[in-house]
Scaffold this motif. Structure first.
Motif, mmCIF file in Angstrom:
data_model
loop_
_atom_site.group_PDB
_atom_site.id
_atom_site.type_symbol
_atom_site.label_atom_id
_atom_site.label_comp_id
_atom_site.label_asym_id
_atom_site.label_seq_id
_atom_site.Cartn_x
_atom_site.Cartn_y
_atom_site.Cartn_z
ATOM 1 N N VAL A 71 0.872 -1.175 0.000
ATOM 2 C CA VAL A 71 0.000 0.000 0.000
ATOM 3 C C VAL A 71 0.905 1.219 0.000
ATOM 4 C CG1 VAL A 71 -1.824 1.265 1.190
ATOM 5 C CG2 VAL A 71 -1.794 -1.236 1.267
ATOM 6 N N LEU A 72 0.752 2.099 -0.997
ATOM 7 C CA LEU A 72 1.648 3.235 -1.167
ATOM 8 C C LEU A 72 0.878 4.547 -1.098
ATOM 9 C CD1 LEU A 72 3.789 1.962 -4.193
ATOM 10 C CD2 LEU A 72 4.282 1.713 -1.762
ATOM 11 N N ALA A 73 1.508 5.551 -0.506
ATOM 12 C CA ALA A 73 0.941 6.901 -0.502
ATOM 13 C C ALA A 73 1.298 7.580 -1.815
ATOM 14 C CB ALA A 73 1.494 7.698 0.677
ATOM 15 N N ILE A 74 0.346 8.304 -2.390
ATOM 16 C CA ILE A 74 0.594 9.090 -3.601
ATOM 17 C C ILE A 74 0.192 10.539 -3.347
ATOM 18 C CG2 ILE A 74 0.338 7.140 -5.188
ATOM 19 C CD1 ILE A 74 -2.482 8.165 -5.782
ATOM 20 N N ASP A 75 0.952 11.462 -3.923
ATOM 21 C CA ASP A 75 0.650 12.883 -3.774
ATOM 22 C C ASP A 75 1.216 13.634 -4.962
ATOM 23 O OD1 ASP A 75 3.404 13.028 -3.322
ATOM 24 O OD2 ASP A 75 3.175 13.106 -1.145
ATOM 25 N N GLY A 76 1.312 14.952 -4.840
ATOM 26 C CA GLY A 76 1.807 15.776 -5.936
ATOM 27 C C GLY A 76 3.250 15.524 -6.289
ATOM 28 N N ASP A 77 4.009 14.895 -5.377
ATOM 29 C CA ASP A 77 5.412 14.592 -5.652
ATOM 30 C C ASP A 77 5.602 13.256 -6.361
ATOM 31 O OD1 ASP A 77 6.293 16.956 -4.467
ATOM 32 O OD2 ASP A 77 6.325 16.049 -2.468
ATOM 33 N N THR A 78 4.535 12.470 -6.493
ATOM 34 C CA THR A 78 4.629 11.189 -7.193
ATOM 35 C C THR A 78 4.664 11.432 -8.701
ATOM 36 O OG1 THR A 78 3.379 10.063 -5.438
ATOM 37 C CG2 THR A 78 3.536 8.954 -7.570
ATOM 38 N N GLN A 79 5.697 10.921 -9.336
ATOM 39 C CA GLN A 79 5.818 11.055 -10.793
ATOM 40 C C GLN A 79 5.036 9.921 -11.453
ATOM 41 O OE1 GLN A 79 9.806 10.652 -12.272
ATOM 42 N NE2 GLN A 79 9.272 11.216 -14.365
ATOM 43 N N ILE A 80 4.067 10.295 -12.295
ATOM 44 C CA ILE A 80 3.224 9.309 -12.978
ATOM 45 C C ILE A 80 3.421 9.481 -14.481
ATOM 46 C CG2 ILE A 80 0.880 8.417 -13.282
ATOM 47 C CD1 ILE A 80 0.145 9.768 -10.629
ATOM 48 N N VAL A 81 3.866 8.419 -15.147
ATOM 49 C CA VAL A 81 4.152 8.492 -16.581
ATOM 50 C C VAL A 81 3.642 7.231 -17.267
ATOM 51 C CG1 VAL A 81 6.209 9.925 -16.234
ATOM 52 C CG2 VAL A 81 6.433 7.429 -16.317
ATOM 53 N N ASP A 82 3.545 7.302 -18.621
ATOM 54 C CA ASP A 82 3.215 6.096 -19.378
ATOM 55 C C ASP A 82 4.498 5.374 -19.770
ATOM 56 O OD1 ASP A 82 4.308 7.488 -21.511
ATOM 57 O OD2 ASP A 82 2.395 7.863 -22.508
ATOM 58 N N ALA A 83 4.385 4.323 -20.568
ATOM 59 C CA ALA A 83 5.544 3.515 -20.919
ATOM 60 C C ALA A 83 6.579 4.297 -21.723
ATOM 61 C CB ALA A 83 5.096 2.289 -21.707
ATOM 62 N N GLN A 84 6.152 5.382 -22.368
ATOM 63 C CA GLN A 84 7.069 6.209 -23.158
ATOM 64 C C GLN A 84 7.626 7.381 -22.358
ATOM 65 O OE1 GLN A 84 3.978 5.101 -24.593
ATOM 66 N NE2 GLN A 84 5.271 3.412 -25.301
ATOM 67 N N LYS B 262 5.725 9.782 -20.937
ATOM 68 C CA LYS B 262 4.850 10.959 -21.010
ATOM 69 C C LYS B 262 4.135 11.149 -19.676
ATOM 70 C CE LYS B 262 0.784 12.758 -23.420
ATOM 71 N NZ LYS B 262 -0.240 12.481 -24.463
ATOM 72 N N PRO B 263 4.159 12.365 -19.124
ATOM 73 C CA PRO B 263 3.513 12.616 -17.823
ATOM 74 C C PRO B 263 2.008 12.369 -17.888
ATOM 75 C CG PRO B 263 5.021 14.401 -18.388
ATOM 76 C CD PRO B 263 4.881 13.561 -19.625
ATOM 77 N N LEU B 264 1.479 11.800 -16.824
ATOM 78 C CA LEU B 264 0.048 11.528 -16.691
ATOM 79 C C LEU B 264 -0.443 12.075 -15.356
ATOM 80 C CD1 LEU B 264 0.055 7.781 -17.853
ATOM 81 C CD2 LEU B 264 -0.542 9.769 -19.247
ATOM 82 N N THR B 265 -1.745 12.151 -15.200
ATOM 83 C CA THR B 265 -2.330 12.555 -13.925
ATOM 84 C C THR B 265 -2.783 11.314 -13.165
ATOM 85 O OG1 THR B 265 -4.596 12.761 -14.763
ATOM 86 C CG2 THR B 265 -3.132 14.679 -15.022
ATOM 87 N N ALA C 15 4.991 6.463 -2.974
ATOM 88 C CA ALA C 15 5.259 6.090 -4.359
ATOM 89 C C ALA C 15 6.011 7.238 -5.040
ATOM 90 C CB ALA C 15 3.955 5.807 -5.098
ATOM 91 N N ASP C 16 7.298 6.999 -5.354
ATOM 92 C CA ASP C 16 8.103 8.041 -5.987
ATOM 93 C C ASP C 16 7.819 8.144 -7.481
ATOM 94 O OD1 ASP C 16 9.300 8.605 -3.552
ATOM 95 O OD2 ASP C 16 10.843 7.095 -3.856
ATOM 96 N N LYS C 17 7.658 6.984 -8.133
ATOM 97 C CA LYS C 17 7.412 6.977 -9.576
ATOM 98 C C LYS C 17 6.487 5.822 -9.919
ATOM 99 C CE LYS C 17 9.701 6.895 -14.104
ATOM 100 N NZ LYS C 17 11.002 6.828 -14.831
ATOM 101 N N ILE C 18 5.537 6.083 -10.808
ATOM 102 C CA ILE C 18 4.606 5.053 -11.269
ATOM 103 C C ILE C 18 4.580 5.070 -12.792
ATOM 104 C CG2 ILE C 18 2.199 4.293 -11.339
ATOM 105 C CD1 ILE C 18 1.821 5.542 -8.585
ATOM 106 N N VAL C 19 4.871 3.914 -13.382
ATOM 107 C CA VAL C 19 4.779 3.765 -14.831
ATOM 108 C C VAL C 19 3.491 3.012 -15.131
ATOM 109 C CG1 VAL C 19 5.853 2.849 -16.914
ATOM 110 C CG2 VAL C 19 7.285 3.722 -15.047
#
Length: 291
Positions: free
Chosen positions: A144-157, A159-162, A187-191
């Motif tokens: 179970v991970l915390a997510i916030d505005g500092d979590t980097q969310i991107v697709d496989a390429q 590209k930033p996502l929300t 969660a620091d980064k999510i692909v």
């Protein structure tokens, strides 16, 4: 250079003999205090003790900076003065009045990231649950991970996502830094993958085709059999919410994420990847007598 060597005293501690002290490493932290494993400063014997700071406790780092109790982390080395009263528990417990801490000693541990590649099984305000394969042998298959505005969310390429794309069933890969409970890993980064795992919700039902490795699922827990499926259970199937001595059995309500490959039979057959056991909620008895 003069003899003896000279220097400026940053801190001088005058010890009361009624107090003791320990040199060691913080191995665990909770809301009340921290566990130190090390050796007694005055007796040099091995020692493990729970220490409980209070609002007046003085905490100073290796540079002379004053810290708060919330700044203490697992992995930091400390010299902590405690007493005079020690509870004879196991391990013993005492209050601490003065702590010298080396904040650099926890850097190596904190910089070691963990990861998981799997299925997002739940999303609530500020947190997500993921079940899958850990990126290293010592990792967890469910986090179970915390997510916030500092979590980097991107697709496989890249590209930033929300965070709107983080839906249940989505296949994702997450990187995080492990922490000691009760803190929640961030969660620091999510692909995010383009693919999602199909999701069904229903009740395990007794059937001639039900075995330990094949479960008949009444999808929707209704009277219809048209949409029911059979789930193949393998050693790779992850089951969440079941104690080690329990087994999946008829009557158990579940949410299952399964393979996109299904037979065209009735009922359809597919392989379960993740099964989340739903809590058995019993409604309170309501008396038919009205006042």
């Amino acid at each position: 250079k003069s003899l003896p060597a000279q220097g400026a005293a940053l801190t001088i501690i005058v010890s009361d003999h009624d107090f003791a002290a320990i040199d060691g490493t913080i191995s665990e932290i909770n809301e009340r205090g921290f566990l130190v494993e090390g050796s007694n400063v005055y007796g040099d014997n091995a020692e493990t003790i729970w220490l409980h700071p209070d609002p007046k406790t003085t905490i100073i780092d290796q540079n002379g900076k004053t810290l708060k109790a919330s700044d203490l982390k697992a992995g930091m080395t400390v010299r902590s003065f405690y007493g005079p009263y020690v509870a004879l528990s196991f391990p013993p417990q005492s209050s601490t009045n003065y702590i010298l801490v080396n904040t650099d000693s926890a850097n190596d541990e904190q910089e070691t990231e963990a990861g998981i590649n799997g299925i997002l099984t739940e999303k609530t305000d500020g947190r997500i649950s993921i079940s899958g394969q850990p990126s290293n042998p010592d990792g967890y298959e469910y986090v179970v991970l915390a997510i916030d505005g500092d979590t980097q969310i991107v697709d496989a390429q890249g590209k930033p996502l929300t965070s709107d794309v983080l839906n249940e069933g989505r296949r994702i890969e997450a990187q995080y830094v492990p922490v000691i409970y009760p803190a929640l890993p961030h969660a620091d980064k999510i692909v995010v993958s383009d693919a999602s795992a199909p999701r069904v919700e229903g009740t395990i039902t007794a059937s001639e085709r039900t075995t330990q490795d094949h479960l008949y699922i009444n999808v929707g827990s209704d009277q219809s059999t048209d949409n029911d499926i059979i789930l193949n259970i393998s050693k790779d199937t992850q089951i969440i919410g079941l104690s080690p001595d329990e087994k999946l059995k008829p009557g158990t309500k579940i949410v299952a994420y399964h393979s996109i490959l299904m037979t065209k039979s009735i009922p359809a057959i597919t392989s379960a990847e993740v099964i989340v056991v739903q809590p058995d909620i019993t409604l309170p008895f309501e008396s038919p007598i009205k006042g």
